[in-house]
Design a protein around this motif. Structure first.
Motif, PDB file in Angstrom:
ATOM      1  N   VAL A  20       6.750 -31.818  13.251  1.00  0.00           N
ATOM      2  CA  VAL A  20       6.298 -31.717  14.640  1.00  0.00           C
ATOM      3  C   VAL A  20       5.081 -30.802  14.674  1.00  0.00           C
ATOM      4  O   VAL A  20       5.144 -29.652  14.211  1.00  0.00           O
ATOM      5  N   LEU A  21       3.978 -31.296  15.211  1.00  0.00           N
ATOM      6  CA  LEU A  21       2.736 -30.522  15.171  1.00  0.00           C
ATOM      7  C   LEU A  21       1.890 -30.783  16.407  1.00  0.00           C
ATOM      8  O   LEU A  21       2.175 -31.671  17.206  1.00  0.00           O
ATOM      9  N   SER A  22       0.872 -29.962  16.548  1.00  0.00           N
ATOM     10  CA  SER A  22      -0.046 -30.083  17.674  1.00  0.00           C
ATOM     11  C   SER A  22      -1.413 -29.592  17.217  1.00  0.00           C
ATOM     12  O   SER A  22      -1.560 -29.052  16.121  1.00  0.00           O
ATOM     13  N   SER A  23      -2.392 -29.757  18.077  1.00  0.00           N
ATOM     14  CA  SER A  23      -3.738 -29.337  17.709  1.00  0.00           C
ATOM     15  C   SER A  23      -4.019 -27.891  18.072  1.00  0.00           C
ATOM     16  O   SER A  23      -4.865 -27.244  17.467  1.00  0.00           O
ATOM     17  N   PHE A  26      -0.940 -23.252  21.924  1.00  0.00           N
ATOM     18  CA  PHE A  26      -0.193 -23.071  23.171  1.00  0.00           C
ATOM     19  C   PHE A  26       0.229 -24.412  23.766  1.00  0.00           C
ATOM     20  O   PHE A  26       0.254 -24.577  24.983  1.00  0.00           O
ATOM     21  N   ASP A  27       0.572 -25.361  22.909  1.00  0.00           N
ATOM     22  CA  ASP A  27       0.927 -26.691  23.380  1.00  0.00           C
ATOM     23  C   ASP A  27       2.423 -26.862  23.640  1.00  0.00           C
ATOM     24  O   ASP A  27       2.858 -27.936  24.050  1.00  0.00           O
ATOM     25  N   GLY A  28       3.229 -25.837  23.374  1.00  0.00           N
ATOM     26  CA  GLY A  28       4.665 -25.921  23.613  1.00  0.00           C
ATOM     27  C   GLY A  28       5.435 -26.639  22.526  1.00  0.00           C
ATOM     28  O   GLY A  28       6.544 -27.126  22.744  1.00  0.00           O
ATOM     29  N   LYS A  29       4.868 -26.669  21.331  1.00  0.00           N
ATOM     30  CA  LYS A  29       5.474 -27.404  20.213  1.00  0.00           C
ATOM     31  C   LYS A  29       6.873 -26.903  19.866  1.00  0.00           C
ATOM     32  O   LYS A  29       7.802 -27.701  19.665  1.00  0.00           O
ATOM     33  N   SER A  30       7.052 -25.577  19.800  1.00  0.00           N
ATOM     34  CA  SER A  30       8.348 -25.028  19.392  1.00  0.00           C
ATOM     35  C   SER A  30       9.436 -25.309  20.425  1.00  0.00           C
ATOM     36  O   SER A  30      10.592 -25.555  20.069  1.00  0.00           O
ATOM     37  N   ASP A 138       8.978 -27.434  12.366  1.00  0.00           N
ATOM     38  CA  ASP A 138       7.996 -26.882  13.303  1.00  0.00           C
ATOM     39  C   ASP A 138       6.819 -26.349  12.490  1.00  0.00           C
ATOM     40  O   ASP A 138       6.915 -25.308  11.851  1.00  0.00           O
ATOM     41  N   LEU A 139       5.701 -27.070  12.520  1.00  0.00           N
ATOM     42  CA  LEU A 139       4.535 -26.736  11.693  1.00  0.00           C
ATOM     43  C   LEU A 139       3.464 -26.017  12.505  1.00  0.00           C
ATOM     44  O   LEU A 139       3.363 -26.208  13.718  1.00  0.00           O
ATOM     45  N   VAL A 160       3.525 -35.793  17.269  1.00  0.00           N
ATOM     46  CA  VAL A 160       2.425 -35.012  17.816  1.00  0.00           C
ATOM     47  C   VAL A 160       2.721 -34.605  19.254  1.00  0.00           C
ATOM     48  O   VAL A 160       3.022 -35.462  20.090  1.00  0.00           O
ATOM     49  N   VAL A 161       2.648 -33.301  19.523  1.00  0.00           N
ATOM     50  CA  VAL A 161       2.821 -32.777  20.877  1.00  0.00           C
ATOM     51  C   VAL A 161       1.434 -32.630  21.505  1.00  0.00           C
ATOM     52  O   VAL A 161       0.563 -31.951  20.950  1.00  0.00           O
TER      53      VAL A 161
END
Length: 220
Positions: A20-23, A26-30, A138-139, A160-161
Protein backbone atom coordinates in the motif's frame (compact mmCIF):
# COMPACT_ATOMS: atom_id res chain seq x y z
CA UNK A 1 -11.78 1.02 -3.93
CA UNK A 2 -11.45 0.52 -7.66
CA UNK A 3 -10.22 -3.04 -8.09
CA UNK A 4 -8.68 -4.32 -11.31
CA UNK A 5 -8.48 -8.00 -10.30
CA UNK A 6 -11.50 -9.91 -8.99
CA UNK A 7 -11.81 -13.28 -7.25
CA UNK A 8 -12.44 -16.47 -9.19
CA UNK A 9 -15.59 -18.57 -8.95
CA UNK A 10 -14.27 -20.20 -5.75
CA UNK A 11 -13.52 -16.87 -4.08
CA UNK A 12 -9.75 -17.15 -4.49
CA UNK A 13 -8.06 -13.79 -5.00
CA UNK A 14 -4.96 -15.16 -6.68
CA UNK A 15 -2.69 -13.04 -4.50
CA UNK A 16 -1.78 -12.62 -0.83
CA UNK A 17 0.52 -9.66 -0.20
CA UNK A 18 -0.41 -6.06 -1.02
CA UNK A 19 1.97 -3.11 -0.98
CA UNK A 20 0.00 0.00 0.00
CA UNK A 21 1.61 3.25 -1.11
CA UNK A 22 1.00 6.84 -2.09
CA UNK A 23 2.85 9.70 -3.70
CA UNK A 24 2.84 12.02 -0.68
CA UNK A 25 3.34 11.87 3.07
CA UNK A 26 -0.11 13.14 4.12
CA UNK A 27 -2.38 11.00 1.95
CA UNK A 28 -3.77 8.90 4.83
CA UNK A 29 -2.10 5.69 3.68
CA UNK A 30 -1.58 4.22 7.16
CA UNK A 31 -5.20 4.83 8.16
CA UNK A 32 -6.34 3.10 4.97
CA UNK A 33 -4.13 0.10 5.78
CA UNK A 34 -5.50 -0.18 9.32
CA UNK A 35 -9.15 0.12 8.27
CA UNK A 36 -8.77 -2.31 5.36
CA UNK A 37 -7.00 -4.84 7.57
CA UNK A 38 -9.78 -4.80 10.15
CA UNK A 39 -12.44 -5.02 7.45
CA UNK A 40 -10.72 -8.08 5.96
CA UNK A 41 -10.45 -9.68 9.41
CA UNK A 42 -14.17 -9.17 10.00
CA UNK A 43 -14.71 -11.09 6.79
CA UNK A 44 -12.80 -14.05 8.21
CA UNK A 45 -9.31 -13.51 6.77
CA UNK A 46 -6.18 -13.97 8.86
CA UNK A 47 -4.43 -10.64 8.35
CA UNK A 48 -0.85 -9.46 8.81
CA UNK A 49 0.09 -5.79 8.61
CA UNK A 50 3.72 -4.79 8.11
CA UNK A 51 4.78 -1.31 9.18
CA UNK A 52 7.57 -0.83 6.65
CA UNK A 53 7.59 2.97 6.67
CA UNK A 54 10.71 3.58 8.75
CA UNK A 55 10.27 7.34 8.51
CA UNK A 56 7.22 7.68 10.76
CA UNK A 57 5.77 4.32 11.92
CA UNK A 58 2.28 5.83 11.85
CA UNK A 59 0.66 2.46 11.29
CA UNK A 60 2.09 1.12 14.55
CA UNK A 61 0.77 4.19 16.35
CA UNK A 62 -2.71 3.75 14.87
CA UNK A 63 -2.93 0.07 15.73
CA UNK A 64 -1.44 0.27 19.22
CA UNK A 65 -3.05 3.56 20.19
CA UNK A 66 0.16 5.29 21.27
CA UNK A 67 3.68 6.15 20.26
CA UNK A 68 5.68 2.97 19.53
CA UNK A 69 7.76 1.91 22.49
CA UNK A 70 11.52 2.11 21.87
CA UNK A 71 11.66 -1.39 23.35
CA UNK A 72 9.18 -2.82 20.85
CA UNK A 73 11.14 -5.49 19.02
CA UNK A 74 10.55 -5.98 15.34
CA UNK A 75 12.02 -7.07 12.05
CA UNK A 76 15.29 -5.14 12.41
CA UNK A 77 15.98 -6.77 15.79
CA UNK A 78 15.72 -10.37 14.58
CA UNK A 79 17.32 -10.06 11.15
CA UNK A 80 20.66 -11.87 11.26
CA UNK A 81 19.71 -13.80 14.42
CA UNK A 82 18.24 -17.23 15.05
CA UNK A 83 14.91 -15.81 16.21
CA UNK A 84 11.72 -16.48 14.32
CA UNK A 85 9.47 -13.75 13.01
CA UNK A 86 6.72 -15.08 15.26
CA UNK A 87 8.75 -13.83 18.24
CA UNK A 88 8.04 -10.21 17.32
CA UNK A 89 4.49 -10.31 15.95
CA UNK A 90 2.02 -8.20 17.96
CA UNK A 91 -1.66 -9.08 18.27
CA UNK A 92 -3.68 -5.96 17.42
CA UNK A 93 -7.04 -7.65 16.77
CA UNK A 94 -10.09 -5.89 18.21
CA UNK A 95 -12.01 -9.08 19.00
CA UNK A 96 -11.08 -12.59 20.06
CA UNK A 97 -12.59 -14.07 16.92
CA UNK A 98 -10.51 -12.00 14.48
CA UNK A 99 -6.85 -12.32 13.50
CA UNK A 100 -4.86 -9.14 12.89
CA UNK A 101 -1.15 -9.26 13.64
CA UNK A 102 1.37 -6.43 13.37
CA UNK A 103 4.99 -6.85 12.30
CA UNK A 104 6.83 -3.76 13.61
CA UNK A 105 10.12 -2.63 12.15
CA UNK A 106 11.90 -2.76 15.52
CA UNK A 107 14.26 -0.52 17.47
CA UNK A 108 17.59 -1.39 15.84
CA UNK A 109 18.85 1.34 13.51
CA UNK A 110 19.52 0.00 10.02
CA UNK A 111 20.34 1.30 6.56
CA UNK A 112 16.96 0.83 4.84
CA UNK A 113 18.27 0.05 1.35
CA UNK A 114 20.72 -2.60 2.55
CA UNK A 115 18.31 -3.97 5.14
CA UNK A 116 15.33 -4.55 2.85
CA UNK A 117 17.46 -5.93 0.02
CA UNK A 118 19.25 -8.44 2.24
CA UNK A 119 18.37 -12.14 1.73
CA UNK A 120 17.82 -12.64 5.47
CA UNK A 121 15.25 -9.85 5.73
CA UNK A 122 13.44 -11.11 2.66
CA UNK A 123 13.44 -14.62 4.12
CA UNK A 124 11.88 -13.35 7.33
CA UNK A 125 9.20 -11.50 5.41
CA UNK A 126 8.38 -14.59 3.38
CA UNK A 127 8.20 -16.56 6.63
CA UNK A 128 5.79 -13.99 8.05
CA UNK A 129 3.61 -13.95 4.94
CA UNK A 130 3.19 -17.73 4.94
CA UNK A 131 1.01 -17.81 8.04
CA UNK A 132 -1.71 -15.44 6.83
CA UNK A 133 -4.42 -15.11 4.21
CA UNK A 134 -3.76 -11.44 3.50
CA UNK A 135 -0.73 -9.22 4.09
CA UNK A 136 -0.81 -5.42 3.92
CA UNK A 137 2.56 -3.65 3.74
CA UNK A 138 2.53 0.04 4.65
CA UNK A 139 5.31 1.50 2.48
CA UNK A 140 6.89 4.95 2.44
CA UNK A 141 6.07 7.18 -0.55
CA UNK A 142 7.34 5.28 -3.60
CA UNK A 143 8.35 8.36 -5.57
CA UNK A 144 10.34 9.86 -2.70
CA UNK A 145 12.01 6.94 -0.87
CA UNK A 146 14.35 4.63 -2.78
CA UNK A 147 14.01 1.50 -0.63
CA UNK A 148 10.26 1.50 -1.18
CA UNK A 149 10.91 -0.09 -4.58
CA UNK A 150 12.62 -3.08 -2.94
CA UNK A 151 9.61 -3.65 -0.71
CA UNK A 152 7.04 -3.15 -3.42
CA UNK A 153 8.81 -5.82 -5.46
CA UNK A 154 8.17 -8.35 -2.68
CA UNK A 155 4.40 -7.90 -2.88
CA UNK A 156 1.97 -9.68 -5.18
CA UNK A 157 -0.03 -6.52 -5.86
CA UNK A 158 0.15 -2.77 -5.31
CA UNK A 159 -2.63 -0.56 -3.93
CA UNK A 160 -2.38 3.19 -4.48
CA UNK A 161 -3.94 5.68 -2.06
CA UNK A 162 -4.91 8.92 -3.80
CA UNK A 163 -5.88 11.85 -1.60
CA UNK A 164 -8.53 14.29 -2.78
CA UNK A 165 -6.90 17.11 -4.71
CA UNK A 166 -3.75 15.14 -5.59
CA UNK A 167 -2.12 15.44 -8.99
CA UNK A 168 -3.44 12.50 -11.01
CA UNK A 169 -0.12 12.34 -12.85
CA UNK A 170 1.56 11.17 -9.62
CA UNK A 171 -0.90 8.27 -9.33
CA UNK A 172 -0.18 7.30 -12.93
CA UNK A 173 3.56 7.37 -12.22
CA UNK A 174 3.02 5.09 -9.21
CA UNK A 175 1.22 2.60 -11.43
CA UNK A 176 4.15 2.69 -13.84
CA UNK A 177 6.66 2.11 -11.03
CA UNK A 178 4.66 -0.86 -9.75
CA UNK A 179 4.77 -2.44 -13.18
CA UNK A 180 8.55 -1.99 -13.24
CA UNK A 181 9.08 -3.79 -9.90
CA UNK A 182 6.67 -6.60 -10.77
CA UNK A 183 3.77 -5.73 -8.45
CA UNK A 184 0.73 -5.25 -10.71
CA UNK A 185 -1.74 -2.57 -9.66
CA UNK A 186 -4.69 -3.94 -7.69
CA UNK A 187 -6.55 -0.65 -7.64
CA UNK A 188 -6.90 2.83 -6.19
CA UNK A 189 -8.32 4.14 -2.93
CA UNK A 190 -9.74 7.65 -3.21
CA UNK A 191 -9.16 9.11 0.25
CA UNK A 192 -10.22 12.19 2.23
CA UNK A 193 -13.08 13.10 -0.07
CA UNK A 194 -14.93 16.20 1.20
CA UNK A 195 -18.39 15.64 2.65
CA UNK A 196 -21.34 16.90 0.66
CA UNK A 197 -23.44 19.56 2.37
CA UNK A 198 -26.37 17.20 2.96
CA UNK A 199 -24.00 14.73 4.67
CA UNK A 200 -22.69 17.33 7.10
CA UNK A 201 -26.17 18.25 8.33
CA UNK A 202 -27.58 14.72 8.50
CA UNK A 203 -24.64 12.48 9.30
CA UNK A 204 -25.15 10.97 12.73
CA UNK A 205 -28.72 12.26 13.09
CA UNK A 206 -31.83 10.15 13.66
CA UNK A 207 -32.65 10.69 9.99
CA UNK A 208 -30.26 7.90 9.04
CA UNK A 209 -31.99 5.46 11.40
CA UNK A 210 -35.61 6.22 10.71
CA UNK A 211 -37.79 7.17 7.80
CA UNK A 212 -36.20 10.33 6.44
CA UNK A 213 -39.59 11.72 5.44
CA UNK A 214 -40.73 11.76 9.09
CA UNK A 215 -37.80 13.90 10.21
CA UNK A 216 -37.92 17.66 9.57
CA UNK A 217 -35.14 18.85 7.29
CA UNK A 218 -32.18 20.56 8.95
CA UNK A 219 -32.03 24.32 8.65
CA UNK A 220 -29.13 26.74 8.77
Amino acid sequence: LQQRASADEKGNLGFKSIAVLSSGVFDGKSVVVANTAYAAARGGARVLVVDADLGNQKLTQHLMGSEPSPRLDGLSDISGTKKSVTDVLVNVARTQTETVMLLPMGSKVVDPSDFFSSPDTQRLLEEAFSGFDLVFMDLPPLLRVAYSNNLAGLADRGLVVVRHGSDIRAADELRHQLDLVGAPLLGYVYNAAPLRTEMTVRMGSTAVNFDAESVPPATT
